[in-house]
Design a protein around this motif. Sequence first.
Motif, PDB file in Angstrom:
ATOM      1  N   VAL A   1      30.538  53.554  46.550  1.00 37.90           N
ATOM      2  CA  VAL A   1      30.920  52.498  47.151  1.00 37.90           C
ATOM      3  C   VAL A   1      32.090  51.916  46.312  1.00 37.90           C
ATOM      4  O   VAL A   1      31.654  51.711  45.152  1.00 37.90           O
ATOM      5  CB  VAL A   1      29.810  51.583  47.435  1.00 37.90           C
ATOM      6  N   GLN A   2      33.083  51.546  46.557  1.00 39.51           N
ATOM      7  CA  GLN A   2      34.322  51.029  45.777  1.00 39.51           C
ATOM      8  C   GLN A   2      34.729  49.643  46.152  1.00 39.51           C
ATOM      9  O   GLN A   2      35.673  48.902  45.648  1.00 39.51           O
ATOM     10  CB  GLN A   2      35.402  52.096  45.936  1.00 39.51           C
ATOM     11  N   SER A   3      33.927  48.926  47.104  1.00 37.75           N
ATOM     12  CA  SER A   3      34.467  47.451  47.618  1.00 37.75           C
ATOM     13  C   SER A   3      33.174  46.765  48.295  1.00 37.75           C
ATOM     14  O   SER A   3      32.379  47.448  48.622  1.00 37.75           O
ATOM     15  CB  SER A   3      35.763  47.632  48.570  1.00 37.75           C
ATOM     16  N   PHE A   4      33.370  45.372  48.468  1.00 43.17           N
ATOM     17  CA  PHE A   4      32.707  44.801  48.938  1.00 43.17           C
ATOM     18  C   PHE A   4      32.234  45.453  50.508  1.00 43.17           C
ATOM     19  O   PHE A   4      31.134  45.415  50.887  1.00 43.17           O
ATOM     20  CB  PHE A   4      32.867  43.226  49.098  1.00 43.17           C
ATOM     21  N   LEU A   5      33.414  45.450  51.417  1.00 45.23           N
ATOM     22  CA  LEU A   5      33.283  45.951  52.567  1.00 45.23           C
ATOM     23  C   LEU A   5      32.634  47.214  52.723  1.00 45.23           C
ATOM     24  O   LEU A   5      31.885  47.428  53.483  1.00 45.23           O
ATOM     25  CB  LEU A   5      34.612  46.050  53.182  1.00 45.23           C
TER      26      LEU A   5
ATOM     27  N   SER B   1      29.025  38.511  47.593  1.00 43.86           N
ATOM     28  CA  SER B   1      30.187  39.192  47.911  1.00 43.86           C
ATOM     29  C   SER B   1      31.393  39.167  46.848  1.00 43.86           C
ATOM     30  O   SER B   1      32.125  40.057  46.295  1.00 43.86           O
ATOM     31  CB  SER B   1      30.937  38.563  49.260  1.00 43.86           C
ATOM     32  N   ARG B   2      31.413  37.978  46.282  1.00 41.79           N
ATOM     33  CA  ARG B   2      32.462  37.945  44.937  1.00 41.79           C
ATOM     34  C   ARG B   2      31.914  38.554  43.789  1.00 41.79           C
ATOM     35  O   ARG B   2      32.741  39.352  43.097  1.00 41.79           O
ATOM     36  CB  ARG B   2      32.313  36.386  44.583  1.00 41.79           C
ATOM     37  N   LYS B   3      30.529  38.624  43.363  1.00 37.77           N
ATOM     38  CA  LYS B   3      30.126  39.499  42.446  1.00 37.77           C
ATOM     39  C   LYS B   3      30.447  40.850  42.848  1.00 37.77           C
ATOM     40  O   LYS B   3      30.682  41.865  41.618  1.00 37.77           O
ATOM     41  CB  LYS B   3      28.559  39.362  42.469  1.00 37.77           C
ATOM     42  N   ALA B   4      30.194  41.472  44.049  1.00 37.15           N
ATOM     43  CA  ALA B   4      30.456  42.763  44.163  1.00 37.15           C
ATOM     44  C   ALA B   4      31.891  43.206  44.100  1.00 37.15           C
ATOM     45  O   ALA B   4      32.358  44.186  43.594  1.00 37.15           O
ATOM     46  CB  ALA B   4      30.022  43.161  45.638  1.00 37.15           C
ATOM     47  N   ALA B   5      32.782  42.253  44.678  1.00 34.16           N
ATOM     48  CA  ALA B   5      34.270  42.347  44.523  1.00 34.16           C
ATOM     49  C   ALA B   5      34.711  42.616  43.077  1.00 34.16           C
ATOM     50  O   ALA B   5      35.433  43.325  42.653  1.00 34.16           O
ATOM     51  CB  ALA B   5      35.031  41.139  45.115  1.00 34.16           C
TER      52      ALA B   5
ATOM     53  N   ALA C   1      37.112  46.652  39.946  1.00 30.53           N
ATOM     54  CA  ALA C   1      37.458  47.152  38.776  1.00 30.53           C
ATOM     55  C   ALA C   1      37.317  48.807  38.644  1.00 30.53           C
ATOM     56  O   ALA C   1      37.833  49.630  38.052  1.00 30.53           O
ATOM     57  CB  ALA C   1      36.865  46.477  37.440  1.00 30.53           C
ATOM     58  N   CYS C   2      35.988  49.166  39.331  1.00 29.79           N
ATOM     59  CA  CYS C   2      35.840  50.520  39.319  1.00 29.79           C
ATOM     60  C   CYS C   2      36.910  51.173  40.250  1.00 29.79           C
ATOM     61  O   CYS C   2      37.333  52.371  39.873  1.00 29.79           O
ATOM     62  CB  CYS C   2      34.573  50.837  39.886  1.00 29.79           C
ATOM     63  N   ARG C   3      37.243  50.693  41.340  1.00 27.48           N
ATOM     64  CA  ARG C   3      38.245  51.112  42.119  1.00 27.48           C
ATOM     65  C   ARG C   3      39.729  51.380  41.587  1.00 27.48           C
ATOM     66  O   ARG C   3      40.473  52.351  41.717  1.00 27.48           O
ATOM     67  CB  ARG C   3      38.532  50.463  43.468  1.00 27.48           C
ATOM     68  N   GLN C   4      39.919  50.258  40.605  1.00 25.35           N
ATOM     69  CA  GLN C   4      41.034  50.594  39.946  1.00 25.35           C
ATOM     70  C   GLN C   4      41.088  51.657  38.844  1.00 25.35           C
ATOM     71  O   GLN C   4      41.926  51.642  37.989  1.00 25.35           O
ATOM     72  CB  GLN C   4      41.617  49.131  39.361  1.00 25.35           C
TER      73      GLN C   4
ATOM     74  N   ALA D   1      32.871  41.775  30.067  1.00 22.02           N
ATOM     75  CA  ALA D   1      33.685  40.453  30.464  1.00 22.02           C
ATOM     76  C   ALA D   1      33.324  40.722  32.155  1.00 22.02           C
ATOM     77  O   ALA D   1      33.315  39.670  32.847  1.00 22.02           O
ATOM     78  CB  ALA D   1      34.983  40.663  30.159  1.00 22.02           C
ATOM     79  N   LEU D   2      33.340  41.994  32.620  1.00 19.63           N
ATOM     80  CA  LEU D   2      33.014  42.125  33.959  1.00 19.63           C
ATOM     81  C   LEU D   2      31.733  41.501  34.368  1.00 19.63           C
ATOM     82  O   LEU D   2      31.609  40.930  35.541  1.00 19.63           O
ATOM     83  CB  LEU D   2      33.077  43.456  34.285  1.00 19.63           C
ATOM     84  N   LEU D   3      30.665  41.952  33.620  1.00 23.75           N
ATOM     85  CA  LEU D   3      29.256  41.600  33.861  1.00 23.75           C
ATOM     86  C   LEU D   3      29.212  40.048  33.894  1.00 23.75           C
ATOM     87  O   LEU D   3      28.439  39.294  34.670  1.00 23.75           O
ATOM     88  CB  LEU D   3      28.362  42.277  33.087  1.00 23.75           C
ATOM     89  N   THR D   4      29.676  39.468  32.987  1.00 24.64           N
ATOM     90  CA  THR D   4      29.315  38.088  32.569  1.00 24.64           C
ATOM     91  C   THR D   4      30.024  37.089  33.532  1.00 24.64           C
ATOM     92  O   THR D   4      29.486  36.328  34.231  1.00 24.64           O
ATOM     93  CB  THR D   4      29.569  37.621  31.114  1.00 24.64           C
ATOM     94  N   THR D   5      31.413  37.689  34.285  1.00 21.50           N
ATOM     95  CA  THR D   5      32.096  36.974  35.112  1.00 21.50           C
ATOM     96  C   THR D   5      31.345  37.266  36.281  1.00 21.50           C
ATOM     97  O   THR D   5      31.312  36.223  37.131  1.00 21.50           O
ATOM     98  CB  THR D   5      33.642  37.695  35.005  1.00 21.50           C
ATOM     99  N   ALA D   6      30.792  38.417  36.857  1.00 22.60           N
ATOM    100  CA  ALA D   6      30.350  38.476  38.071  1.00 22.60           C
ATOM    101  C   ALA D   6      28.939  37.769  37.914  1.00 22.60           C
ATOM    102  O   ALA D   6      28.416  37.418  39.103  1.00 22.60           O
ATOM    103  CB  ALA D   6      29.945  40.201  38.160  1.00 22.60           C
TER     104      ALA D   6
END
Length: 322
Positions: free
Chosen positions: A197-201, A150-154, A159-162, A138-143
């Motif tokens: 790395v855990q976020s787009f920033l 930036s949205r793909k990375a977010a 999800a990894c950060r969570q 679900a994550l990969l198809t949505t991204a």
Amino acid sequence: MAEGGAFVELRRRQRGTFSRSQALAHGITDKVLGRRCWALQIQRVYPGVYVDFTSPLPWGTRVWAAWLAYGPEAALAGQTALRQYGVEGRWIDDTIHLALPHSRRVDSRPGVVVSRHRDLPAQLQGSREPPMVRLEVALLTTASTAADVSRKAAILLDACRQRRTTPARLIGELDALPKLPTRRVLRQILLDGVEGVQSFLEQVYLRRVERLHRLPPGTRQVRVESADEGQVVYRDVEYTPYDLIVELDGRAGHSESLSRWRDMGRNNSAALSGKVTLRFGYQLVAHPCEAAAQVAAALRLRGWSRSPHPCSPTCPTLPLAG
């Protein structure tokens, strides 16, 4: 509706929804269904799909109704699956996303988007009701369908950060989806995630500040137990030999006052240990060179003997080179 306990329990599990075939199996005829619709005791959502109330449908009921309309081979997918898994994110699309076997052809229904998959059974999460694809799928198809990088990375990194999944698990799933759009972009995002790395920033900082300007590699997501009450915090980037910390703060979706209080505590804790903290926000996206110049200056003041690499003739790091 006053029926036997089994049918009541079925509707409770399905958030008030039921199909015509389920009703018939419990002794409720088409004539009874028509009469109850006319009397506003139930309402029809899709052909052959009903709910046992007449008020607006909440999200969970809409999900079940869509699945009953396309099931039993259908599975929740995309943003719909992510919401069902409880992944935090900017899920503003109320469309129900369903996956179907590739060979199946269906009529479109309002509020439902269908994707077809050649190996759908292998992508499903076991023991889910209604069925849904695995979290990583679900994550990969949505991204893959997100409008920009930036949205793909977010989507992936948040999800990894969570702690819902890991970059390594996502890469493994990506290898099983050879036809997925933008696979190369997704893989690079996940490879950055493997490095911490855990976020787009954080990704922008790694690529456009640290790597592009050839700063020394920092250590990411450094676990530190703070002095007050033994609270555990994670420092975004730490240049250990130089006692320099870089914190990256997007503040999206957080309480401003709470975030500031937490930031002050982290900065104070670092200062007490003799370390300096530089903090950057979304200005990194538009001005990575300025951030690189500041980090390089702090590193040189604290013992770094090399110079940053200017990325262009006008890069602010140029005066420090050579």
